[in-house]
Design a protein around this motif. Structure first.
Motif, PDB file in Angstrom:
ATOM      1  N   LEU A   1      -7.129  -8.390  10.060  1.00 16.36           N
ATOM      2  CA  LEU A   1      -6.144  -7.311  10.037  1.00 16.36           C
ATOM      3  C   LEU A   1      -6.794  -5.950  10.224  1.00 16.36           C
ATOM      4  O   LEU A   1      -6.265  -5.094  10.948  1.00 16.36           O
ATOM      5  CB  LEU A   1      -5.359  -7.351   8.730  1.00 16.36           C
ATOM      6  CG  LEU A   1      -4.408  -8.547   8.552  1.00 16.36           C
ATOM      7  CD1 LEU A   1      -3.883  -8.610   7.130  1.00 16.36           C
ATOM      8  CD2 LEU A   1      -3.256  -8.475   9.549  1.00 16.36           C
ATOM      9  N   LEU A   2      -7.947  -5.734   9.600  1.00  5.18           N
ATOM     10  CA  LEU A   2      -8.630  -4.454   9.770  1.00  5.18           C
ATOM     11  C   LEU A   2      -9.197  -4.318  11.185  1.00  5.18           C
ATOM     12  O   LEU A   2      -9.081  -3.256  11.802  1.00  5.18           O
ATOM     13  CB  LEU A   2      -9.760  -4.322   8.751  1.00  5.18           C
ATOM     14  CG  LEU A   2     -10.646  -3.074   8.924  1.00  5.18           C
ATOM     15  CD1 LEU A   2      -9.828  -1.797   8.713  1.00  5.18           C
ATOM     16  CD2 LEU A   2     -11.833  -3.111   7.982  1.00  5.18           C
ATOM     17  N   CYS A   3      -9.782  -5.386  11.698  1.00  5.16           N
ATOM     18  CA  CYS A   3     -10.502  -5.329  12.982  1.00  5.16           C
ATOM     19  C   CYS A   3      -9.675  -5.877  14.138  1.00  5.16           C
ATOM     20  O   CYS A   3     -10.234  -6.342  15.139  1.00  5.16           O
ATOM     21  CB  CYS A   3     -11.815  -6.096  12.854  1.00  5.16           C
ATOM     22  SG  CYS A   3     -12.912  -5.467  11.584  1.00  5.16           S
ATOM     23  N   TRP A   4      -8.358  -5.826  14.023  1.00  3.95           N
ATOM     24  CA  TRP A   4      -7.482  -6.398  15.050  1.00  3.95           C
ATOM     25  C   TRP A   4      -7.797  -5.815  16.433  1.00  3.95           C
ATOM     26  O   TRP A   4      -7.950  -6.548  17.408  1.00  3.95           O
ATOM     27  CB  TRP A   4      -6.023  -6.141  14.684  1.00  3.95           C
ATOM     28  CG  TRP A   4      -5.060  -6.886  15.554  1.00  3.95           C
ATOM     29  CD1 TRP A   4      -4.639  -6.543  16.816  1.00  3.95           C
ATOM     30  CD2 TRP A   4      -4.414  -8.129  15.241  1.00  3.95           C
ATOM     31  NE1 TRP A   4      -3.773  -7.480  17.310  1.00  3.95           N
ATOM     32  CE2 TRP A   4      -3.610  -8.465  16.355  1.00  3.95           C
ATOM     33  CE3 TRP A   4      -4.427  -8.968  14.139  1.00  3.95           C
ATOM     34  CZ2 TRP A   4      -2.842  -9.617  16.394  1.00  3.95           C
ATOM     35  CZ3 TRP A   4      -3.648 -10.116  14.172  1.00  3.95           C
ATOM     36  CH2 TRP A   4      -2.871 -10.429  15.282  1.00  3.95           C
ATOM     37  N   ASP A   5      -7.879  -4.504  16.517  1.00  2.00           N
ATOM     38  CA  ASP A   5      -8.102  -3.875  17.824  1.00  2.00           C
ATOM     39  C   ASP A   5      -9.463  -4.239  18.399  1.00  2.00           C
ATOM     40  O   ASP A   5      -9.612  -4.374  19.625  1.00  2.00           O
ATOM     41  CB  ASP A   5      -7.988  -2.353  17.703  1.00  2.00           C
ATOM     42  CG  ASP A   5      -6.567  -1.898  17.415  1.00  2.00           C
ATOM     43  OD1 ASP A   5      -5.640  -2.709  17.621  1.00  2.00           O
ATOM     44  OD2 ASP A   5      -6.377  -0.751  16.969  1.00  2.00           O
TER      45      ASP A   5
ATOM     46  N   GLN B   1      -7.074   0.579   4.043  1.00  2.00           N
ATOM     47  CA  GLN B   1      -5.901  -0.016   3.398  1.00  2.00           C
ATOM     48  C   GLN B   1      -4.645   0.190   4.223  1.00  2.00           C
ATOM     49  O   GLN B   1      -3.833  -0.732   4.388  1.00  2.00           O
ATOM     50  CB  GLN B   1      -5.727   0.569   1.995  1.00  2.00           C
ATOM     51  CG  GLN B   1      -6.860   0.219   1.042  1.00  2.00           C
ATOM     52  CD  GLN B   1      -6.429   0.262  -0.415  1.00  2.00           C
ATOM     53  OE1 GLN B   1      -5.235   0.289  -0.713  1.00  2.00           O
ATOM     54  NE2 GLN B   1      -7.393   0.240  -1.319  1.00  2.00           N
ATOM     55  N   ASP B   2      -4.470   1.398   4.761  1.00  2.14           N
ATOM     56  CA  ASP B   2      -3.290   1.661   5.595  1.00  2.14           C
ATOM     57  C   ASP B   2      -3.315   0.811   6.858  1.00  2.14           C
ATOM     58  O   ASP B   2      -2.274   0.287   7.285  1.00  2.14           O
ATOM     59  CB  ASP B   2      -3.235   3.145   5.969  1.00  2.14           C
ATOM     60  CG  ASP B   2      -2.884   4.029   4.785  1.00  2.14           C
ATOM     61  OD1 ASP B   2      -2.300   3.499   3.814  1.00  2.14           O
ATOM     62  OD2 ASP B   2      -3.204   5.235   4.823  1.00  2.14           O
TER      63      ASP B   2
ATOM     64  N   ALA C   1      -5.436  -7.905  -3.625  1.00  2.00           N
ATOM     65  CA  ALA C   1      -6.758  -7.886  -2.995  1.00  2.00           C
ATOM     66  C   ALA C   1      -7.224  -6.457  -2.762  1.00  2.00           C
ATOM     67  O   ALA C   1      -8.368  -6.102  -3.071  1.00  2.00           O
ATOM     68  CB  ALA C   1      -6.725  -8.669  -1.691  1.00  2.00           C
ATOM     69  N   LEU C   2      -6.359  -5.623  -2.203  1.00  2.00           N
ATOM     70  CA  LEU C   2      -6.761  -4.242  -1.900  1.00  2.00           C
ATOM     71  C   LEU C   2      -6.946  -3.417  -3.166  1.00  2.00           C
ATOM     72  O   LEU C   2      -7.723  -2.457  -3.174  1.00  2.00           O
ATOM     73  CB  LEU C   2      -5.721  -3.595  -0.989  1.00  2.00           C
ATOM     74  CG  LEU C   2      -5.604  -4.193   0.418  1.00  2.00           C
ATOM     75  CD1 LEU C   2      -4.557  -3.437   1.220  1.00  2.00           C
ATOM     76  CD2 LEU C   2      -6.942  -4.187   1.132  1.00  2.00           C
ATOM     77  N   SER C   3      -6.265  -3.787  -4.222  1.00  2.00           N
ATOM     78  CA  SER C   3      -6.393  -3.048  -5.474  1.00  2.00           C
ATOM     79  C   SER C   3      -7.653  -3.443  -6.245  1.00  2.00           C
ATOM     80  O   SER C   3      -8.279  -2.605  -6.894  1.00  2.00           O
ATOM     81  CB  SER C   3      -5.160  -3.288  -6.351  1.00  2.00           C
ATOM     82  OG  SER C   3      -5.324  -2.737  -7.637  1.00  2.00           O
TER      83      SER C   3
END
Length: 546
Positions: free
Chosen positions: A385-389, A436-437, A467-469
């Motif tokens: 999700l973070l590295c999608w691009d 996170q965003d 997880a993010l928290s």
């Protein structure tokens, strides 16, 4: 309404889309037969084109007209005539007895060959074996079965269409069903740019080399001796890295088979010339099995100077003590693994359906400290999700068509290097808090789209929020860096469970082992890595109470 339900000829439209794509992007690489087919096919009547695609999408090359009943096509016999005139199908082909049996049903066999009672009761394979002694040679279907009232078609252009499918997909494991599943909404794919440099095949030689490799791979899978296949393996004829990786994988598989056959010399020669991950450590192991201990030691010492991966380093450390002992060398001091917290549980065996990880999860879970069974899904999904691009960056040779589940070079050694700038931009977000965003946004925007990292069935907002928290950004960074260092090996081996303490903003990863179970190599590497970097992890050993 769904496109498939609206348009009875959706499959024909998909086939035309493939032909148009190939003509526009690969026209300069096509041979005369392929170009002629792409030019001629749209000119045929719709029913003829539809019948052809229906047959091409099915398995095999021989079809009975009675089994090709499609409302939108109408009369199969009429639709087949233009195809026969083009030479793409053959009407009433000659068939061997084996081919005939594939087309006939068991009652038809009994009537056609006038089998006696015990032969009619036999299995189809036994009937075929018995009839082989009475019937030799090939005959047309109409001669085998004169009063059937049926027709048989041989799709002579099936190999041509398989080549076109290969040129489009860049592989043989994807087929025409990809279009149907996409039309039905079962699969969704990321939209990627396709510059001319992104072509999977750059020259006609690339296509021919792939076909030759595929032929060798099929012969090997069917049981032909690896050295016989190796003798006809085409030399590496191009600078196409994607093709080269396929060649190296086949070499590695043939080396493994030679090992099983205990043909040490052949296995070593294959591994020696193979760059596939793990080949070097297998070569050393083969030398050891062949009792060439001195040479094995030389190879091991050279490999230890620059291990190709953590997996290879682990294998080398395992082999070193044995080789030292056999050579009479002084025993080296082994590096002790970083201590890991251990949890021992003694629980009653459940009565209803259960699995070990679920039993431990339910035992440890508390209202203020929930536990989730995540194994390889959570960290991979956060990374994806973070590295999608970055993962879906249109670098040359990564995406050839709109139906990729992930980049074609995902397991290449230079996967990260070829996208270094994109991954650096993603990792920078871990430093300034923007990650996170990005992760939350992609969970919504990309939901359901095929990804080699994101497990949509597991990821939801509840798990993501926890997880993010509770997981610090620096821990995510360490995990992500290790995944990128060796995607093929490091996407697996994560601990089974994760427990969160939201009020304290902390977590713990838990690997679960039931009675008699032991830690696997990739699990040991992840556990050692996490412990070394002070990331909370423990191993739970479960025993059943008497």
């Amino acid at each position: 309404m769904n496109k498939v339900l609206e348009n009875a000829f959706y499959y024909l439209d998909n086939f035309h889309q493939v032909l148009q794509w190939i003509g526009e992007r690969y026209g300069d690489l096509l041979n005369e037969e392929e170009r002629a087919f792409i030019d001629r096919f749209p000119l045929l009547p719709q029913a003829a084109r539809a019948l052809f695609v229906r047959m091409v999408m099915r398995k095999g090359v021989l079809f009975r007209a009675s089994k090709l009943s499609y409302a939108e096509i109408g009369c199969t016999h009429d639709a087949a005539q233009p195809l026969a005139l083009e030479g793409w199908i053959e009407h009433d082909p000659e068939l061997s007895l084996d081919q005939l049996f594939d087309l006939l049903q068991k009652p038809e066999i009994g009537r056609l060959f006038q089998l006696v009672a015990h032969e009619k009761a036999a299995r189809k394979a036994e009937q075929l074996e018995a009839l082989r002694e009475r019937h030799e040679g090939s005959h047309r279907f109409s001669a085998w079965y004169a009063n059937s009232g049926d027709h048989v078609y041989h799709v002579r252009a099936k190999p041509l269409c398989d080549r076109l499918r290969l040129i489009f997909f860049g592989n043989y494991h994807q087929d025409w069903s990809e279009f149907v599943l996409s039309d039905l909404g079962v699969y969704r794919y990321e939209k990627v740019e396709f510059p001319p440099s992104a072509r999977g095949f750059r020259t006609r030689r690339d296509i021919d080399e792939y076909l030759e490799l595929h032929s060798c791979r099929e012969r090997f899978r069917e049981g032909e001796h690896p050295l016989e296949v190796l003798a006809s393996l085409p030399p590496a004829g191009s600078d196409n890295e994607w093709l080269a990786s396929r060649r190296q994988k086949l070499l590695f598989q043939m080396g493994q088979q030679l090992e099983k056959l205990r043909e040490w010399d052949g296995a070593f020669r294959v591994y020696r010339d193979c760059s596939y991950p793990g080949a070097r450590s297998r070569a050393i192991r083969v030398l050891e099995k062949d009792e060439q201990i001195g040479l094995a030691w030389e190879w091991l010492r050279k490999a230890q100077e620059a291990p190709e991966s953590e997996a290879e380093r682990q294998h080398l450390l395992r082999m070193e003590p044995r080789l030292r002992r056999k050579l009479g060398h002084v025993r080296a001091l082994a590096r002790k693994p970083t201590p890991v917290a251990r949890l021992d549980l003694n629980l009653p065996m459940p009565v209803s359906e259960w699995y070990v990880e679920g039993v431990v999860r339910d035992h440890l879970a508390r209202e203020d400290a929930p536990v989730f069974y995540v194994e390889n899904t959570l960290i991979n999904s956060l990374f994806g999700l973070l590295c999608w691009d970055a993962v879906f960056a249109a670098v040359p040779g990564a995406f050839f068509h709109p139906y990729h589940h992930g980049p074609a070079d995902l397991h290449s050694a230079d996967f990260q290097r070829r996208r270094a700038a994109q991954f650096a931009a993603c990792f920078a977000q871990l430093e300034d808090g923007r990650y996170q965003d990005t992760i939350r946004r992609n969970l919504v925007l990309k939901h359901g789209i095929q990804s080699p990292f994101v497990f949509w069935g597991v990821m939801d907002e509840t798990l993501l929020d926890l997880a993010l928290s509770c997981i610090p950004a620096e821990h995510l960074k360490k995990w992500f860096e290790r995944i990128l260092a060796d995607v093929k090996s490091n996407r697996t081996g994560f601990p089974d469970l994760i427990q969160f303490w939201p009020a304290e903003r902390r977590y713990n990863m838990i690997e679960v082992k039931g009675p008699g179970d032991r830690l696997q190599d990739n699990q040991l590497r992840w556990i050692d890595y996490c412990a070394h970097h002070n990331m909370p992890i423990s191993v739970c050993y479960l025993q059943w109470a008497e």
